[in-house]
Scaffold this motif. Structure first.
Motif, PDB file in Angstrom:
ATOM      1  N   VAL A 124       9.650  15.474  -1.840  1.00 38.02           N
ATOM      2  CA  VAL A 124       9.425  14.928  -0.507  1.00 38.02           C
ATOM      3  C   VAL A 124      10.435  13.809  -0.228  1.00 38.02           C
ATOM      4  CG1 VAL A 124       7.778  13.754   1.013  1.00 38.02           C
ATOM      5  CG2 VAL A 124       6.985  15.545  -0.551  1.00 38.02           C
ATOM      6  N   VAL A 125      11.143  13.942   0.895  1.00 37.14           N
ATOM      7  CA  VAL A 125      12.143  12.940   1.285  1.00 37.14           C
ATOM      8  C   VAL A 125      11.720  12.144   2.516  1.00 37.14           C
ATOM      9  CG1 VAL A 125      14.075  14.185   0.243  1.00 37.14           C
ATOM     10  CG2 VAL A 125      13.493  14.611   2.645  1.00 37.14           C
ATOM     11  N   LYS A 126      10.736  12.631   3.253  1.00 36.70           N
ATOM     12  CA  LYS A 126      10.322  11.972   4.496  1.00 36.70           C
ATOM     13  C   LYS A 126       8.857  12.284   4.750  1.00 36.70           C
ATOM     14  CE  LYS A 126      11.200  10.000   8.598  1.00 36.70           C
ATOM     15  NZ  LYS A 126       9.878   9.886   9.151  1.00 36.70           N
ATOM     16  N   SER A 127       8.107  11.281   5.159  1.00 36.25           N
ATOM     17  CA  SER A 127       6.720  11.527   5.560  1.00 36.25           C
ATOM     18  C   SER A 127       6.420  10.749   6.829  1.00 36.25           C
ATOM     19  CB  SER A 127       5.737  11.144   4.447  1.00 36.25           C
ATOM     20  OG  SER A 127       5.742   9.760   4.227  1.00 36.25           O
ATOM     21  N   SER A 128       5.453  11.255   7.551  1.00 36.63           N
ATOM     22  CA  SER A 128       4.974  10.604   8.771  1.00 36.63           C
ATOM     23  C   SER A 128       3.463  10.495   8.673  1.00 36.63           C
ATOM     24  CB  SER A 128       5.349  11.422  10.010  1.00 36.63           C
ATOM     25  OG  SER A 128       6.743  11.552  10.121  1.00 36.63           O
ATOM     26  N   ILE A 129       2.960   9.289   8.865  1.00 32.18           N
ATOM     27  CA  ILE A 129       1.520   9.053   8.812  1.00 32.18           C
ATOM     28  C   ILE A 129       1.050   8.631  10.197  1.00 32.18           C
ATOM     29  CG2 ILE A 129      -0.348   7.697   7.793  1.00 32.18           C
ATOM     30  CD1 ILE A 129       1.381   7.344   5.314  1.00 32.18           C
ATOM     31  N   PHE A 130       0.027   9.332  10.683  1.00 30.79           N
ATOM     32  CA  PHE A 130      -0.592   9.009  11.963  1.00 30.79           C
ATOM     33  C   PHE A 130      -2.024   8.580  11.654  1.00 30.79           C
ATOM     34  CE2 PHE A 130       2.584  12.284  12.464  1.00 30.79           C
ATOM     35  CZ  PHE A 130       3.414  11.729  13.425  1.00 30.79           C
ATOM     36  N   VAL A 131      -2.410   7.415  12.140  1.00 37.46           N
ATOM     37  CA  VAL A 131      -3.712   6.856  11.801  1.00 37.46           C
ATOM     38  C   VAL A 131      -4.388   6.325  13.066  1.00 37.46           C
ATOM     39  CG1 VAL A 131      -2.654   4.638  11.183  1.00 37.46           C
ATOM     40  CG2 VAL A 131      -4.881   5.218  10.257  1.00 37.46           C
ATOM     41  N   LYS A 132      -5.718   6.522  13.131  1.00 41.27           N
ATOM     42  CA  LYS A 132      -6.468   6.046  14.301  1.00 41.27           C
ATOM     43  C   LYS A 132      -6.640   4.537  14.301  1.00 41.27           C
ATOM     44  CE  LYS A 132     -10.413   8.168  14.966  1.00 41.27           C
ATOM     45  NZ  LYS A 132     -11.524   9.048  15.307  1.00 41.27           N
ATOM     46  N   ASP A 133      -6.690   3.934  13.123  1.00 42.51           N
ATOM     47  CA  ASP A 133      -6.920   2.498  13.041  1.00 42.51           C
ATOM     48  C   ASP A 133      -5.975   1.899  12.006  1.00 42.51           C
ATOM     49  OD1 ASP A 133      -7.819  -0.101  12.774  1.00 42.51           O
ATOM     50  OD2 ASP A 133      -9.916   0.447  12.421  1.00 42.51           O
ATOM     51  N   LEU A 134      -4.995   1.156  12.474  1.00 43.44           N
ATOM     52  CA  LEU A 134      -3.991   0.582  11.581  1.00 43.44           C
ATOM     53  C   LEU A 134      -4.592  -0.442  10.616  1.00 43.44           C
ATOM     54  CD1 LEU A 134      -1.077   1.251  11.126  1.00 43.44           C
ATOM     55  CD2 LEU A 134      -0.433  -0.546  12.697  1.00 43.44           C
ATOM     56  N   ASN A 135      -5.827  -0.850  10.850  1.00 43.16           N
ATOM     57  CA  ASN A 135      -6.512  -1.710   9.878  1.00 43.16           C
ATOM     58  C   ASN A 135      -6.754  -0.981   8.562  1.00 43.16           C
ATOM     59  OD1 ASN A 135      -6.782  -4.118  11.442  1.00 43.16           O
ATOM     60  ND2 ASN A 135      -8.371  -3.096  12.633  1.00 43.16           N
ATOM     61  N   ASN A 136      -6.643   0.337   8.570  1.00 44.23           N
ATOM     62  CA  ASN A 136      -6.798   1.135   7.348  1.00 44.23           C
ATOM     63  C   ASN A 136      -5.482   1.289   6.582  1.00 44.23           C
ATOM     64  OD1 ASN A 136      -9.579   1.723   7.521  1.00 44.23           O
ATOM     65  ND2 ASN A 136      -9.159   3.264   9.081  1.00 44.23           N
ATOM     66  N   PHE A 137      -4.428   0.639   7.050  1.00 43.52           N
ATOM     67  CA  PHE A 137      -3.098   0.760   6.453  1.00 43.52           C
ATOM     68  C   PHE A 137      -3.114   0.515   4.938  1.00 43.52           C
ATOM     69  CE2 PHE A 137       1.120  -1.000   5.391  1.00 43.52           C
ATOM     70  CZ  PHE A 137       1.940   0.005   5.867  1.00 43.52           C
ATOM     71  N   GLY A 138      -3.760  -0.561   4.494  1.00 41.51           N
ATOM     72  CA  GLY A 138      -3.796  -0.892   3.072  1.00 41.51           C
ATOM     73  C   GLY A 138      -4.511   0.163   2.242  1.00 41.51           C
ATOM     74  N   ALA A 139      -5.644   0.633   2.732  1.00 35.62           N
ATOM     75  CA  ALA A 139      -6.409   1.650   2.003  1.00 35.62           C
ATOM     76  C   ALA A 139      -5.634   2.962   1.919  1.00 35.62           C
ATOM     77  CB  ALA A 139      -7.764   1.871   2.677  1.00 35.62           C
ATOM     78  N   ILE A 140      -4.984   3.338   3.011  1.00 32.63           N
ATOM     79  CA  ILE A 140      -4.173   4.555   3.014  1.00 32.63           C
ATOM     80  C   ILE A 140      -3.019   4.407   2.030  1.00 32.63           C
ATOM     81  CG2 ILE A 140      -2.587   5.952   4.411  1.00 32.63           C
ATOM     82  CD1 ILE A 140      -4.533   5.330   6.804  1.00 32.63           C
ATOM     83  N   ASN A 141      -2.354   3.253   2.055  1.00 27.43           N
ATOM     84  CA  ASN A 141      -1.250   3.006   1.127  1.00 27.43           C
ATOM     85  C   ASN A 141      -1.691   3.089  -0.326  1.00 27.43           C
ATOM     86  OD1 ASN A 141       1.155   2.729   2.508  1.00 27.43           O
ATOM     87  ND2 ASN A 141       0.844   0.556   2.895  1.00 27.43           N
ATOM     88  N   ASP A 142      -2.882   2.567  -0.631  1.00 25.36           N
ATOM     89  CA  ASP A 142      -3.392   2.622  -2.005  1.00 25.36           C
ATOM     90  C   ASP A 142      -3.449   4.053  -2.516  1.00 25.36           C
ATOM     91  OD1 ASP A 142      -3.708  -0.123  -2.052  1.00 25.36           O
ATOM     92  OD2 ASP A 142      -5.882  -0.075  -1.736  1.00 25.36           O
ATOM     93  N   VAL A 143      -3.965   4.951  -1.694  1.00 21.61           N
ATOM     94  CA  VAL A 143      -4.090   6.358  -2.097  1.00 21.61           C
ATOM     95  C   VAL A 143      -2.730   7.048  -2.055  1.00 21.61           C
ATOM     96  CG1 VAL A 143      -5.138   8.579  -1.510  1.00 21.61           C
ATOM     97  CG2 VAL A 143      -6.475   6.468  -1.320  1.00 21.61           C
ATOM     98  N   TYR A 144      -2.009   6.892  -0.964  1.00 26.09           N
ATOM     99  CA  TYR A 144      -0.701   7.516  -0.772  1.00 26.09           C
ATOM    100  C   TYR A 144       0.230   7.182  -1.941  1.00 26.09           C
ATOM    101  CZ  TYR A 144       3.843   8.298   1.581  1.00 26.09           C
ATOM    102  OH  TYR A 144       5.104   8.708   1.919  1.00 26.09           O
ATOM    103  N   GLY A 145       0.228   5.923  -2.359  1.00 26.88           N
ATOM    104  CA  GLY A 145       1.102   5.470  -3.434  1.00 26.88           C
ATOM    105  C   GLY A 145       0.830   6.145  -4.768  1.00 26.88           C
ATOM    106  N   GLN A 146      -0.385   6.632  -4.977  1.00 26.68           N
ATOM    107  CA  GLN A 146      -0.713   7.338  -6.223  1.00 26.68           C
ATOM    108  C   GLN A 146       0.023   8.671  -6.334  1.00 26.68           C
ATOM    109  OE1 GLN A 146      -4.996   7.676  -6.404  1.00 26.68           O
ATOM    110  NE2 GLN A 146      -5.256   5.499  -5.969  1.00 26.68           N
ATOM    111  N   PHE A 147       0.472   9.212  -5.213  1.00 31.99           N
ATOM    112  CA  PHE A 147       1.162  10.490  -5.198  1.00 31.99           C
ATOM    113  C   PHE A 147       2.680  10.325  -5.261  1.00 31.99           C
ATOM    114  CE2 PHE A 147      -3.004  11.314  -3.591  1.00 31.99           C
ATOM    115  CZ  PHE A 147      -3.330  12.559  -4.087  1.00 31.99           C
TER     116      PHE A 147
END
Length: 121
Positions: free
Chosen positions: A69-92
């Motif tokens: 993977v060279v590029k990803s796009s994340i669309f989120v309803k609530d940017l307050n979830n940014f940290g939680a999404i990053n925690d999981v995303y970073g594991q991959f």
């Protein structure tokens, strides 16, 4: 130009006139993935994990993995979830993560909280 439609039953079937992914000249374009079955759970980490697992299944079907993977796009309803999404995303993406943008949007298909698409080579 060689164009191949990539499909796996290990990820949700498209809900419209699009493919899970298209592979062209060694580049894989993965459509936005969601986890509609978890959208109302209130657990953004579980929802994000399922989305990333769906992406992994499509990458595998195309003969690739997360390291491609060279590029990803994340669309989120609530940017307050940014940290939680990053925690999981970073594991991959534990080393050499792809380029990325994260955008807050008003609404997503099936009222999910997060949608992620990727490009891999």
């Amino acid at each position: 130009m060689s164009k191949q439609i990539v499909y796996t039953d290990q990820a949700p079937a498209p809900i419209g006139p699009y493919s899970q992914a298209v592979k062209v000249n060694g580049m894989l374009f993965v459509s936005g993935q969601i986890a509609s079955e978890l959208a109302t759970s209130g657990d953004i980490k579980a929802e994000t994990k399922k989305v990333m697992e769906n992406i992994g299944a499509i990458l595998t079907a195309a003969g690739m993995d997360y390291s491609n993977v060279v590029k990803s796009s994340i669309f989120v309803k609530d940017l307050n979830n940014f940290g939680a999404i990053n925690d999981v995303y970073g594991q991959f993406f534990t080393s050499e993560p792809p380029a990325r943008e994260t955008v807050e949007v008003a609404r997503l298909p099936k009222d999910v909280n997060v949608e992620i698409s990727v490009i891999a080579v």
